[in-house]
Structures are given as structure tokens and as C-alpha cells.
Write an enzyme that holds these catalytic residues in place. Structure first.
Site, PDB file in Angstrom:
ATOM      1  N   CYS A 198      -3.003  13.598  10.290  1.00 53.07           N
ATOM      2  CA  CYS A 198      -2.564  14.553   9.271  1.00 53.07           C
ATOM      3  C   CYS A 198      -3.524  15.732   9.131  1.00 53.07           C
ATOM      4  CB  CYS A 198      -2.413  13.848   7.933  1.00 53.07           C
ATOM      5  SG  CYS A 198      -1.341  12.414   8.026  1.00 53.07           S
ATOM      6  N   HIS A 220      -2.662  18.889   2.329  1.00 51.93           N
ATOM      7  CA  HIS A 220      -1.762  18.010   3.083  1.00 51.93           C
ATOM      8  C   HIS A 220      -0.781  17.380   2.099  1.00 51.93           C
ATOM      9  CE1 HIS A 220      -0.081  14.902   5.436  1.00 51.93           C
ATOM     10  NE2 HIS A 220      -0.860  13.937   4.997  1.00 51.93           N
ATOM     11  N   ASN A 270       6.094  13.165   3.909  1.00 48.59           N
ATOM     12  CA  ASN A 270       4.805  13.380   4.576  1.00 48.59           C
ATOM     13  C   ASN A 270       5.054  13.606   6.066  1.00 48.59           C
ATOM     14  OD1 ASN A 270       2.357  13.029   5.901  1.00 48.59           O
ATOM     15  ND2 ASN A 270       1.644  11.393   4.545  1.00 48.59           N
TER      16      ASN A 270
HETATM   17  O1  UT7 Z   1      -0.905  11.145   5.254  1.00 48.28           O
HETATM   18  C1  UT7 Z   1      -1.992  10.338   5.544  1.00 48.28           C
HETATM   19  C2  UT7 Z   1      -2.653   9.839   4.347  1.00 48.28           C
HETATM   20  N1  UT7 Z   1      -1.776   9.004   3.569  1.00 48.28           N
HETATM   21  C3  UT7 Z   1      -1.804   9.051   2.272  1.00 48.28           C
HETATM   22  O2  UT7 Z   1      -2.528   9.842   1.711  1.00 48.28           O
HETATM   23  C4  UT7 Z   1      -0.981   8.071   1.496  1.00 48.28           C
HETATM   24  C5  UT7 Z   1      -1.784   7.535   0.375  1.00 48.28           C
HETATM   25  N2  UT7 Z   1      -1.172   6.457  -0.372  1.00 48.28           N
HETATM   26  C6  UT7 Z   1      -0.119   6.645  -1.219  1.00 48.28           C
HETATM   27  O3  UT7 Z   1       0.466   7.704  -1.290  1.00 48.28           O
HETATM   28  C7  UT7 Z   1       0.217   5.504  -2.131  1.00 48.28           C
HETATM   29  O4  UT7 Z   1      -0.724   4.476  -1.964  1.00 48.28           O
HETATM   30  C8  UT7 Z   1       1.654   4.915  -1.936  1.00 48.28           C
HETATM   31  C9  UT7 Z   1       2.677   5.933  -2.427  1.00 48.28           C
HETATM   32  C10 UT7 Z   1       1.870   4.576  -0.481  1.00 48.28           C
HETATM   33  C11 UT7 Z   1       1.805   3.646  -2.776  1.00 48.28           C
HETATM   34  O5  UT7 Z   1       1.552   3.934  -4.139  1.00 48.28           O
HETATM   35  P1  UT7 Z   1       0.503   3.045  -4.961  1.00 48.28           P
HETATM   36  O6  UT7 Z   1       0.496   3.575  -6.333  1.00 48.28           O
HETATM   37  O7  UT7 Z   1      -0.805   3.052  -4.221  1.00 48.28           O
HETATM   38  O8  UT7 Z   1       1.190   1.625  -4.952  1.00 48.28           O
HETATM   39  P2  UT7 Z   1       0.584   0.204  -4.552  1.00 48.28           P
HETATM   40  O9  UT7 Z   1       0.579   0.037  -3.087  1.00 48.28           O
HETATM   41  O10 UT7 Z   1      -0.707  -0.007  -5.302  1.00 48.28           O
HETATM   42  O11 UT7 Z   1       1.671  -0.787  -5.163  1.00 48.28           O
HETATM   43  C12 UT7 Z   1       1.938  -0.819  -6.577  1.00 48.28           C
HETATM   44  C13 UT7 Z   1       3.076  -1.793  -6.847  1.00 48.28           C
HETATM   45  C14 UT7 Z   1       2.873  -3.158  -6.222  1.00 48.28           C
HETATM   46  O12 UT7 Z   1       3.471  -4.085  -7.102  1.00 48.28           O
HETATM   47  P3  UT7 Z   1       2.556  -4.926  -8.149  1.00 48.28           P
HETATM   48  O13 UT7 Z   1       1.565  -5.681  -7.315  1.00 48.28           O
HETATM   49  O14 UT7 Z   1       1.928  -3.904  -9.041  1.00 48.28           O
HETATM   50  O15 UT7 Z   1       3.564  -5.783  -8.856  1.00 48.28           O
HETATM   51  C15 UT7 Z   1       3.673  -3.124  -4.948  1.00 48.28           C
HETATM   52  O16 UT7 Z   1       4.116  -4.375  -4.535  1.00 48.28           O
HETATM   53  O17 UT7 Z   1       4.288  -1.283  -6.262  1.00 48.28           O
HETATM   54  C16 UT7 Z   1       4.836  -2.264  -5.349  1.00 48.28           C
HETATM   55  N3  UT7 Z   1       5.411  -1.531  -4.217  1.00 48.28           N
HETATM   56  C17 UT7 Z   1       6.667  -1.067  -4.203  1.00 48.28           C
HETATM   57  N4  UT7 Z   1       7.675  -1.136  -5.096  1.00 48.28           N
HETATM   58  C18 UT7 Z   1       8.826  -0.515  -4.786  1.00 48.28           C
HETATM   59  C19 UT7 Z   1       4.807  -1.182  -3.064  1.00 48.28           C
HETATM   60  N5  UT7 Z   1       5.646  -0.470  -2.297  1.00 48.28           N
HETATM   61  C20 UT7 Z   1       6.805  -0.385  -2.971  1.00 48.28           C
HETATM   62  C21 UT7 Z   1       8.035   0.232  -2.700  1.00 48.28           C
HETATM   63  N6  UT7 Z   1       9.008   0.147  -3.629  1.00 48.28           N
HETATM   64  N7  UT7 Z   1       8.257   0.923  -1.563  1.00 48.28           N
END
Ligand code: UT7
Length: 331
Positions: free
Chosen positions: A122, A256, A287
Site C-alpha cells: 500500500c 492511504h 482499500n
Molecule cells: O492497507 C494496508 C493496511 N491495512 C489496514 O490499515 C487495515 C487496518 N485494520 C482495519 O482497518 C481494522 O482492523 C478492520 C476494519 C479490518 C477490523 O476492525 P476492528 O475494529 O479492528 O475489528 P476487530 O478485528 O477488532 O473485531 C471486532 C469485532 C470482533 O468481535 P468481538 O470479539 O468483539 O465479539 C470480531 O469477531 O468484530 C468482529 N468482526 C466482524 N463482525 C462482522 C470481525 N470481522 C467482522 C466482520 N463482520 N467482517
């Protein structure tokens, strides 16, 4: 002993024109949620993404790159024959060799321009811009075409909750050339390879060939999110400092497009004033990795949000982990 002649280049470099290509197929969250047990609301709240573009079979890496490049060349008023070097940043051109840059350079009609691909995920477009500026100032090239292009839909598992809603396709290009005044500030870049496992292909090619498993992208999103939101603000501040401008003097912020919450967190941490116009292309494009910054800048220019001569801060980060930031003058 004979002395050899050193190359001498232009005093300064700047971006002369940018162009983008957005694939024709719009994919709303509704089309993705069932396969990953998610919801439109979750995706919008956690990432800011409303829809993204996935390329059709005809919209290849080459095709999208050529379309974006023609637009950038046109805007720059530069003929393809004036381009000495083509740098393509991509991680999703699924052909190991030759470089896609060489065939793009040919299709555009350059006269045997130097052409090669780089792999900086990226952050690749910002790496390319820095290299282009150095080539021009160092005398290796006069006009450099920098392309960021991805077809991440080919490498995304639609059943993977962590990636299926994020990654998308598109191409952005910039023509970089000589300038009377500084137009590309010093780059602040680096890598943290000890965290390479956070964003990676699920398998290497030998394993994929042996098992038939597709080397889809895998991401441990949350640690990347935290790293990007905090560490990258310092990198952005350093880029401003090295360019010799303050946040109050900045006109545009084009980070980005990885997550709307990261964009907001960076703007907050860097204390960017309200007057700074912020690229928020993520909502409609998802993205697009190396393509996200040139696509976002292209849109800001097209919509009259960014105007020629203004300053823009780029901050890019991704798999590696790698990052790069610089201040540029809007073409
Ligand atoms: O481009 C290269 C660099 N990449 C990035 O910069 C991406 C960086 N990361 C992100 O943008 C975020 O981490 C995501 C958008 C991918 C995820 O958001 P998050 O706030 O970090 O969520 P998380 O992984 O901490 O998950 C939070 C909750 C979890 O449930 P519990 O444990 O709180 O009950 C996950 O199981 O959301 C759940 N979850 C989902 N729910 C619905 C994880 N993925 C999903 C999903 N739909 N797709």
C-alpha cells in the site's frame, strides 16, 4: 586513470499530472455480507466503506494502468515518447515475469523507456514518487510515470471476514518531471519486517503449486489498525517538518485509504486544522492498496477540492510492514 562523467539532473521535481481508473463494477456491502456473516452497518462503522469496485475480466492490471496513465499524461501535457521511465507498484499482477511496467510502457508508446515493477504494497505509490523525484534530480530520467495498480479481488477470499469487505481494485498514475521550484518534499520511509506476518499471502508459491491452495491475502487487522493510527501520525509529522511546513500551512491530506477511522485518527493526532481538505475516497472505493492515494488525489482534483499549487501530505502504510510519507505540490 580516466575520470567518468557524472549524471546531472534537474534542480527540482514535481508531479505534473495525475489520472485514475475506477473499475466499472460497483460492489455494495450488501453483496458481501452473507458470505462473512457481517452487516452493512458493521462494515460502515468499522471501516467507513459503503461500496467498492471489483474489476471485470477485461479490466486487467495492464488495461487499468494504461487508462489511468493516458489521463495523467494528458493532464500533464506530456507525450508518452517523453517518458524515460515507468515504475509500477503492484502486488496483484499475477505474472511473475516480465514486469507489467515493460508492457505498459510499450502499449503507451514510450520510446524504450526504462520500466520495472516494485513491491511495497500500500506504500508503493509513495515509494515510486520518491524514486521518480530522485531519478529526475539525479539525471537518470527527465519524465517518470509512476503507477499504483491493484486487482486485489483476485487475491481476496470472499469468505474471509478479515479481508473480504476491505480490498478492492483500481489504478492511479502520476507523471513526475522537472520543476523550477521544489514540488516533492523529502520522503520519510521505512519498514518493520519483524511484523511481516500481520499482512501476508496465506501460502508461498511452492506450497500453492503443491497443494492447490490459492495464496489469498490474510490480515490481522486490529494490530495493523493500531499501528497505522498512532505510528503513522509521527511519520506524517516528520514529513511536514522535513518539507519545512506546518500543519496550519498544509492544504490537503491524502493518506492511504485503508479505513476511515485511521484517516480520522491521523488527522486528529497530527492536529490538522479544519481548513485542511481530507481525502475520503475509501467510502466508495474500499482499500485499493498502491492505487488508493493517486485515485484519491485524482478525485480531489476532479471535484475541485484540491487545486494546482496547493500542498498535499501523503502517508502510506501496508504489508511489510512498510511506510512512506511526503509533502507534494498538487499538479
Ligand atoms: O492497507 C494496508 C493496511 N491495512 C489496514 O490499515 C487495515 C487496518 N485494520 C482495519 O482497518 C481494522 O482492523 C478492520 C476494519 C479490518 C477490523 O476492525 P476492528 O475494529 O479492528 O475489528 P476487530 O478485528 O477488532 O473485531 C471486532 C469485532 C470482533 O468481535 P468481538 O470479539 O468483539 O465479539 C470480531 O469477531 O468484530 C468482529 N468482526 C466482524 N463482525 C462482522 C470481525 N470481522 C467482522 C466482520 N463482520 N467482517
Amino acid at each position: 586513470m580516466a575520470t567518468i562523467t557524472d549524471a546531472t539532473g534537474a534542480r527540482h521535481a514535481r508531479i505534473l499530472g495525475v489520472g485514475g481508473y475506477r473499475p466499472s463494477r460497483v460492489v455494495p456491502n450488501a453483496e458481501i455480507v452473507d458470505a462473512i456473516d457481517s452487516s452493512d452497518e458493521w462494515i460502515r462503522t468499522r471501516s467507513g466503506i459503503v461500496e467498492r469496485r471489483w474489476a471485470t475480466p477485461e479490466e486487467t492490471v495492464q488495461m487499468m494502468s494504461v487508462a489511468a496513465s493516458r489521463k495523467a499524461l494528458d493532464r500533464a501535457g506530456i507525450d508518452a515518447k517523453q517518458v524515460d521511465c515507468v515504475i509500477v507498484s503492484t502486488v496483484s499482477h499475477l505474472m511473475q515475469t516480465p514486469s507489467v511496467a515493460a508492457t505498459i510502457a510499450d502499449e503507451l508508446g514510450t520510446e524504450h523507456a526504462a520500466a520495472f515493477d516494485i513491491s511495497a504494497a500500500c506504500a508503493g505509490f509513495c515509494h515510486g514518487i520518491s524514486m521518480a523525484a530522485d531519478f529526475i534530480r539525479g539525471g537518470s530520467a527527465r519524465h517518470v510515470l509512476v503507477i499504483g495498480v491493484e486487482r486485489l479481488s483476485d487475491l481476496t477470499d470472499v469468505h474471509d471476514r478479515g479481508t473480504a469487505f476491505i480490498f478492492a481494485d483500481g489504478a492511479g498514475a502520476a507523471v513526475v518531471g522537472p520543476s523550477d521550484a521544489p514540488g516533492i518534499g523529502p520522503v520519510v520511509w521505512g519498514s518493520e519486517g519483524d511484523r511481516a506476518d500481520l499482512i501476508t499471502s496465506k501460502t508461498d508459491w511452492p506450497t500453492a503449486m503443491e497443494t492447490g491452495e490459492t495464496p489469498y491475502l490474510a490480515m490481522n487487522g486490529n494490530p495493523v489498525f493500531r499501528w497505522a493510527s498512532f505510528a503513522m501520525a509521527k511519520i506524517g509529522q516528520e514529513a511536514l517538518d522535513r518539507a519545512g511546513i506546518t500543519a496550519d500551512e498544509l492544504d490537503c491530506f491524502v493518506p492511504h485509504q485503508a479505513n476511515m477511522r485511521i484517516i480520522d485518527a491521523l488527522a486528529r493526532s497530527m492536529k490538522l486544522p479544519e481548513s485542511v481538505k481530507i481525502a475520503r475516497d475509501i467510502a466508495e472505493m474500499g482499500n485499493t492498496s498502491a492505487a488508493s492515494i493517486p485515485l484519491a488525489l485524482d478525485r480531489m482534483i476532479e471535484e475541485g477540492q484540491a487545486t494546482s499549487g496547493e500542498t498535499a501530505l501523503f502517508i502510506a502504510f501496508g504489508a511489510g510492514l512498510v511506510y512512506a510519507a511526503q509533502v507534494v505540490v498538487v499538479p
